[in-house]
Design a protein around this motif. Structure first.
Motif, PDB file in Angstrom:
ATOM      1  N   ASN A  73      14.454  17.564  32.704  1.00 11.18           N
ATOM      2  CA  ASN A  73      15.049  18.748  33.326  1.00 11.18           C
ATOM      3  C   ASN A  73      16.539  18.851  33.001  1.00 11.18           C
ATOM      4  O   ASN A  73      17.256  17.854  33.039  1.00 11.18           O
ATOM      5  CB  ASN A  73      14.857  18.696  34.841  1.00 11.18           C
ATOM      6  CG  ASN A  73      15.633  19.778  35.550  1.00 11.18           C
ATOM      7  OD1 ASN A  73      16.697  19.534  36.096  1.00 11.18           O
ATOM      8  ND2 ASN A  73      15.103  20.981  35.550  1.00 11.18           N
ATOM      9  N   PHE A  74      16.986  20.081  32.740  1.00 10.06           N
ATOM     10  CA  PHE A  74      18.384  20.314  32.386  1.00 10.06           C
ATOM     11  C   PHE A  74      18.945  21.522  33.135  1.00 10.06           C
ATOM     12  O   PHE A  74      18.231  22.496  33.393  1.00 10.06           O
ATOM     13  CB  PHE A  74      18.512  20.573  30.879  1.00 10.06           C
ATOM     14  CG  PHE A  74      18.010  19.440  30.027  1.00 10.06           C
ATOM     15  CD1 PHE A  74      18.846  18.392  29.677  1.00 10.06           C
ATOM     16  CD2 PHE A  74      16.696  19.424  29.584  1.00 10.06           C
ATOM     17  CE1 PHE A  74      18.364  17.342  28.892  1.00 10.06           C
ATOM     18  CE2 PHE A  74      16.225  18.386  28.792  1.00 10.06           C
ATOM     19  CZ  PHE A  74      17.065  17.344  28.449  1.00 10.06           C
ATOM     20  N   PHE A  75      20.226  21.456  33.461  1.00 11.75           N
ATOM     21  CA  PHE A  75      20.960  22.618  33.935  1.00 11.75           C
ATOM     22  C   PHE A  75      21.396  23.420  32.711  1.00 11.75           C
ATOM     23  O   PHE A  75      21.627  22.863  31.639  1.00 11.75           O
ATOM     24  CB  PHE A  75      22.198  22.210  34.727  1.00 11.75           C
ATOM     25  CG  PHE A  75      21.903  21.663  36.103  1.00 11.75           C
ATOM     26  CD1 PHE A  75      20.622  21.654  36.628  1.00 11.75           C
ATOM     27  CD2 PHE A  75      22.932  21.155  36.880  1.00 11.75           C
ATOM     28  CE1 PHE A  75      20.368  21.159  37.887  1.00 11.75           C
ATOM     29  CE2 PHE A  75      22.695  20.658  38.150  1.00 11.75           C
ATOM     30  CZ  PHE A  75      21.413  20.653  38.655  1.00 11.75           C
ATOM     31  N   CYS A  76      21.526  24.722  32.871  1.00 16.16           N
ATOM     32  CA  CYS A  76      22.027  25.538  31.762  1.00 16.16           C
ATOM     33  C   CYS A  76      23.029  26.576  32.266  1.00 16.16           C
ATOM     34  O   CYS A  76      22.994  27.744  31.875  1.00 16.16           O
ATOM     35  CB  CYS A  76      20.900  26.172  30.964  1.00 16.16           C
ATOM     36  SG  CYS A  76      19.618  26.951  31.920  1.00 16.16           S
ATOM     37  N   HIS A  77      23.913  26.119  33.162  1.00 14.78           N
ATOM     38  CA  HIS A  77      24.988  26.966  33.662  1.00 14.78           C
ATOM     39  C   HIS A  77      26.059  27.162  32.596  1.00 14.78           C
ATOM     40  O   HIS A  77      26.168  26.372  31.645  1.00 14.78           O
ATOM     41  CB  HIS A  77      25.621  26.313  34.894  1.00 14.78           C
ATOM     42  CG  HIS A  77      26.168  24.947  34.637  1.00 14.78           C
ATOM     43  ND1 HIS A  77      25.342  23.852  34.492  1.00 14.78           N
ATOM     44  CD2 HIS A  77      27.438  24.482  34.460  1.00 14.78           C
ATOM     45  CE1 HIS A  77      26.073  22.771  34.267  1.00 14.78           C
ATOM     46  NE2 HIS A  77      27.352  23.128  34.224  1.00 14.78           N
ATOM     47  N   GLN A  78      26.869  28.178  32.771  1.00 13.32           N
ATOM     48  CA  GLN A  78      28.030  28.386  31.917  1.00 13.32           C
ATOM     49  C   GLN A  78      29.239  27.704  32.551  1.00 13.32           C
ATOM     50  O   GLN A  78      29.540  27.938  33.721  1.00 13.32           O
ATOM     51  CB  GLN A  78      28.314  29.888  31.761  1.00 13.32           C
ATOM     52  CG  GLN A  78      27.258  30.641  30.976  1.00 13.32           C
ATOM     53  CD  GLN A  78      27.168  30.159  29.540  1.00 13.32           C
ATOM     54  OE1 GLN A  78      28.180  29.929  28.887  1.00 13.32           O
ATOM     55  NE2 GLN A  78      25.944  30.025  29.040  1.00 13.32           N
ATOM     56  N   PRO A  79      29.939  26.835  31.828  1.00 14.57           N
ATOM     57  CA  PRO A  79      31.143  26.227  32.392  1.00 14.57           C
ATOM     58  C   PRO A  79      32.098  27.304  32.870  1.00 14.57           C
ATOM     59  O   PRO A  79      32.326  28.295  32.170  1.00 14.57           O
ATOM     60  CB  PRO A  79      31.716  25.431  31.208  1.00 14.57           C
ATOM     61  CG  PRO A  79      30.526  25.134  30.353  1.00 14.57           C
ATOM     62  CD  PRO A  79      29.640  26.341  30.471  1.00 14.57           C
ATOM     63  N   PRO A  80      32.666  27.161  34.075  1.00 17.03           N
ATOM     64  CA  PRO A  80      33.487  28.237  34.638  1.00 17.03           C
ATOM     65  C   PRO A  80      34.848  28.348  33.969  1.00 17.03           C
ATOM     66  O   PRO A  80      35.376  27.368  33.428  1.00 17.03           O
ATOM     67  CB  PRO A  80      33.636  27.825  36.101  1.00 17.03           C
ATOM     68  CG  PRO A  80      33.545  26.326  36.070  1.00 17.03           C
ATOM     69  CD  PRO A  80      32.550  26.009  34.982  1.00 17.03           C
ATOM     70  N   ALA A  81      35.413  29.550  34.034  1.00 15.04           N
ATOM     71  CA  ALA A  81      36.778  29.756  33.570  1.00 15.04           C
ATOM     72  C   ALA A  81      37.753  29.142  34.571  1.00 15.04           C
ATOM     73  O   ALA A  81      37.427  28.970  35.750  1.00 15.04           O
ATOM     74  CB  ALA A  81      37.056  31.252  33.417  1.00 15.04           C
ATOM     75  N   ASP A  82      38.926  28.786  34.110  1.00 14.48           N
ATOM     76  CA  ASP A  82      39.954  28.249  35.004  1.00 14.48           C
ATOM     77  C   ASP A  82      40.322  29.287  36.058  1.00 14.48           C
ATOM     78  O   ASP A  82      40.459  30.482  35.756  1.00 14.48           O
ATOM     79  CB  ASP A  82      41.202  27.861  34.205  1.00 14.48           C
ATOM     80  CG  ASP A  82      40.969  26.664  33.295  1.00 14.48           C
ATOM     81  OD1 ASP A  82      40.040  25.887  33.583  1.00 14.48           O
ATOM     82  OD2 ASP A  82      41.704  26.526  32.305  1.00 14.48           O
ATOM     83  N   ASP A  83      40.460  28.834  37.298  1.00 11.70           N
ATOM     84  CA  ASP A  83      40.830  29.710  38.413  1.00 11.70           C
ATOM     85  C   ASP A  83      41.783  28.933  39.308  1.00 11.70           C
ATOM     86  O   ASP A  83      41.377  28.329  40.302  1.00 11.70           O
ATOM     87  CB  ASP A  83      39.583  30.151  39.175  1.00 11.70           C
ATOM     88  CG  ASP A  83      39.857  31.245  40.202  1.00 11.70           C
ATOM     89  OD1 ASP A  83      41.032  31.382  40.613  1.00 11.70           O
ATOM     90  OD2 ASP A  83      38.907  31.933  40.608  1.00 11.70           O
ATOM     91  N   LEU A  84      43.064  28.934  38.944  1.00 10.29           N
ATOM     92  CA  LEU A  84      44.044  28.118  39.642  1.00 10.29           C
ATOM     93  C   LEU A  84      44.164  28.503  41.106  1.00 10.29           C
ATOM     94  O   LEU A  84      44.262  27.626  41.976  1.00 10.29           O
ATOM     95  CB  LEU A  84      45.407  28.230  38.951  1.00 10.29           C
ATOM     96  CG  LEU A  84      46.535  27.395  39.560  1.00 10.29           C
ATOM     97  CD1 LEU A  84      46.176  25.910  39.561  1.00 10.29           C
ATOM     98  CD2 LEU A  84      47.833  27.640  38.794  1.00 10.29           C
ATOM     99  N   ALA A  85      44.135  29.790  41.401  1.00  9.29           N
ATOM    100  CA  ALA A  85      44.290  30.222  42.790  1.00  9.29           C
ATOM    101  C   ALA A  85      43.162  29.684  43.665  1.00  9.29           C
ATOM    102  O   ALA A  85      43.387  29.219  44.787  1.00  9.29           O
ATOM    103  CB  ALA A  85      44.340  31.748  42.859  1.00  9.29           C
ATOM    104  N   ARG A  86      41.962  29.751  43.141  1.00 15.05           N
ATOM    105  CA  ARG A  86      40.803  29.261  43.901  1.00 15.05           C
ATOM    106  C   ARG A  86      40.863  27.745  44.054  1.00 15.05           C
ATOM    107  O   ARG A  86      40.554  27.203  45.120  1.00 15.05           O
ATOM    108  CB  ARG A  86      39.527  29.685  43.190  1.00 15.05           C
ATOM    109  CG  ARG A  86      38.273  29.674  44.049  1.00 15.05           C
ATOM    110  CD  ARG A  86      37.154  30.365  43.285  1.00 15.05           C
ATOM    111  NE  ARG A  86      35.873  30.294  43.976  1.00 15.05           N
ATOM    112  CZ  ARG A  86      34.743  30.739  43.453  1.00 15.05           C
ATOM    113  NH1 ARG A  86      34.744  31.288  42.241  1.00 15.05           N
ATOM    114  NH2 ARG A  86      33.611  30.649  44.124  1.00 15.05           N
TER     115      ARG A  86
END
Length: 353
Positions: A73-86
Motif C-alpha cells: 500500500n502507498f500514499f499518493c498525496h501531492q507534497p504541499p507548497a510552503d505556507d509560512l503563515a500557517r
C-alpha cells in the motif's frame, strides 16, 4: 457446502477468503500481513513510513513466511507548497503545550515524513511483484500506474464518495475500496476534503456497487462476522478490516495506542486533522478536543505531524494519534490469522441459506 456469493475478488487476487487486512502505517507489520495471507485472506503492508529498502526487507519477511498473495500500500498525496503563515500559526497553537511539558517551544520542528508513491517505490513493486498494490488519496501518475500493472499487480484504491469511485474506475482500477466514514485512520478522500458530507459504509457501498462495473471492497466499521455478512449482502465482493487487527499480537502500537483502543467507544472517536494535517479518525484526546477536531491552523499533510511529534513522545495519552474506527468494541482480541478465519466463518454462517 455453501460458499461465497461473489468470487470476483477471490479469483482476482488469488485468495480463499474475502477478508483484506487494512494497511495501517505505523501499526501494521510484515508479520501481520503474512499471517493474514497464510490464513487465506489478503495481508497488506503499508509503505508510507518505510524507505524503499525497508519495504524490500518487509516483503522478504512476508515471502519467508508464506507464498500467498499480499498487498503493498502507498500514499499518493501531492507534497504541499510552503505556507509560512500557517506553519507559524500552528507552532503558536502548540507552544503552550511545549512549555507545560518542559520542552523548548523555540525548537518546534517542521517538515513532513510520509513519502508519496514515486519511481523508487515503483522499482520495489517491479522487483518484488506483489499480487496487489493499493493506493490512498487517489492514484499516482498514469505512467506509474501502468508500470505497476505491467509488473503483474492488481491495482485498487480507496474512495469515500461515489464520484471518487467512478473517477478510479475510469482510470482502470481493478477494484474499489468503498471507505465509509466509520473507518479508522486517514480518510482516502482526494476529490474534496469537506468532512461534513462523509458517507457511512452501509450507505456508500451499495451506491458504489451500482455506479461501477468492477468489484467493490467495503471498509469502515466492520469488525466481526455480522459486518462482513452485511457488506456482502449489500453487494461488496470483499471487506477490508483495520481496527480489529490492531488487537492482534502482530500489531505494533505506539505508546498509549493500545490503552486508547481498549477504551474506544462508538462515540469517542473523531475525524481530525491535528495529528498530520489530513482528516483521519482516531480516539479523541486532549489535542483533538482543544485544537480540533478540524483545525484551520494545521499545516497541510503531512507537515503538521513534525510539530506534534515531541508532544506525542512526552505525553502520548494527550497528544498521540490513536487511530481507531467506530467499531473497536466489536473486535475479538485474536492473532491475525485466527481473526481472519473467525471473520470468514462467522460471515458464512450468517449467509448460509
Amino acid at each position: 457446502m455453501f460458499s461465497w456469493p461473489d468470487r470476483r475478488i477471490l479469483d482476482l487476487f488469488g485468495i480463499d477468503l474475502p477478508i483484506i487486512q487494512a494497511p495501517m502505517a505505523g501499526s501494521s507489520t510484515a508479520e501481520m500481513a503474512a499471517a493474514v495471507s497464510a490464513a487465506g485472506g489478503l495481508g497488506s503492508m503499508p509503505a508510507a513510513l518505510l524507505s524503499p529498502d525497508q519495504l524490500r526487507e518487509a516483503v522478504g519477511t512476508i515471502r519467508a513466511a508464506t507464498n500467498r498473495s499480499f498487498n503493498l500500500n502507498f500514499f499518493c498525496h501531492q507534497p504541499p507548497a510552503d505556507d509560512l503563515a500557517r506553519d507559524l500559526a500552528w507552532r503558536a497553537a502548540l507552544a503552550p503545550y511545549y512549555v507545560e511539558l518542559g520542552l523548548d517551544p523555540a525548537a518546534i520542528p517542521t517538515g513532513g515524513g510520509r513519502a508519496p508513491f514515486n519511481d523508487a517505490y515503483c522499482q520495489v513493486v517491479e522487483e518484488t511483484a506483489p499480487a496487489v498494490v493499493s493506493f490512498h488519496f487517489g492514484l499516482p501518475s498514469p505512467s506509474l500506474v501502468e508500470r505497476v500493472k505491467v509488473a503483474g499487480a492488481k491495482v485498487i484504491a480507496s474512495a469515500t464518495t461515489v464520484a471518487e469511485a467512478v473517477w478510479l474506475a475510469e482510470r482502470d482500477c481493478d477494484a474499489i475500496i468503498a471507505m465509509g466514514s466509520e473507518a479508522g485512520g486517514h480518510r482516502g478522500s482526494f476529490l474534496g476534503l469537506d468532512m461534513a458530507g462523509q458517507v457511512g459504509t452501509f450507505a456508500l457501498v451499495p451506491q458504489v456497487v451500482d455506479a461501477v462495473d468492477i468489484p467493490v471492497i467495503a471498509a469502515g466499521g466492520i469488525a466481526d462476522g455480522r459486518g462482513v455478512a452485511a457488506a456482502l449482502m449489500l453487494g461488496a465482493s470483499a471487506v477490508q478490516v483495520g481496527t480489529a487487527y490492531l488487537f492482534s499480537p502482530e500489531a505494533k502500537l505506539a505508546p498509549g495506542h493500545r490503552e486508547a483502543l481498549e477504551n474506544a467507544r462508538d462515540d469517542n472517536t473523531a475525524i481530525t486533522n491535528v495529528f498530520t494535517g489530513r482528516p483521519a479518525r482516531g480516539v479523541a484526546n486532549r489535542l483533538v478536543k482543544e485544537q480540533g477536531p478540524l483545525s484551520p491552523n494545521a499545516p497541510a499533510f503531512p507537515n503538521a505531524a513534525f510539530a506534534v511529534a515531541p508532544l506525542r513522545v512526552a505525553a502520548p495519552a494527550d497528544f498521540g494519534n490513536a487511530w481507531s474506527g467506530q467499531a473497536a468494541r466489536l473486535a475479538a482480541h485474536l492473532p491475525a490469522g485466527e481473526l481472519t478465519r473467525r471473520l470468514a466463518e462467522e460471515a458464512l454462517a450468517l449467509l448460509a441459506p
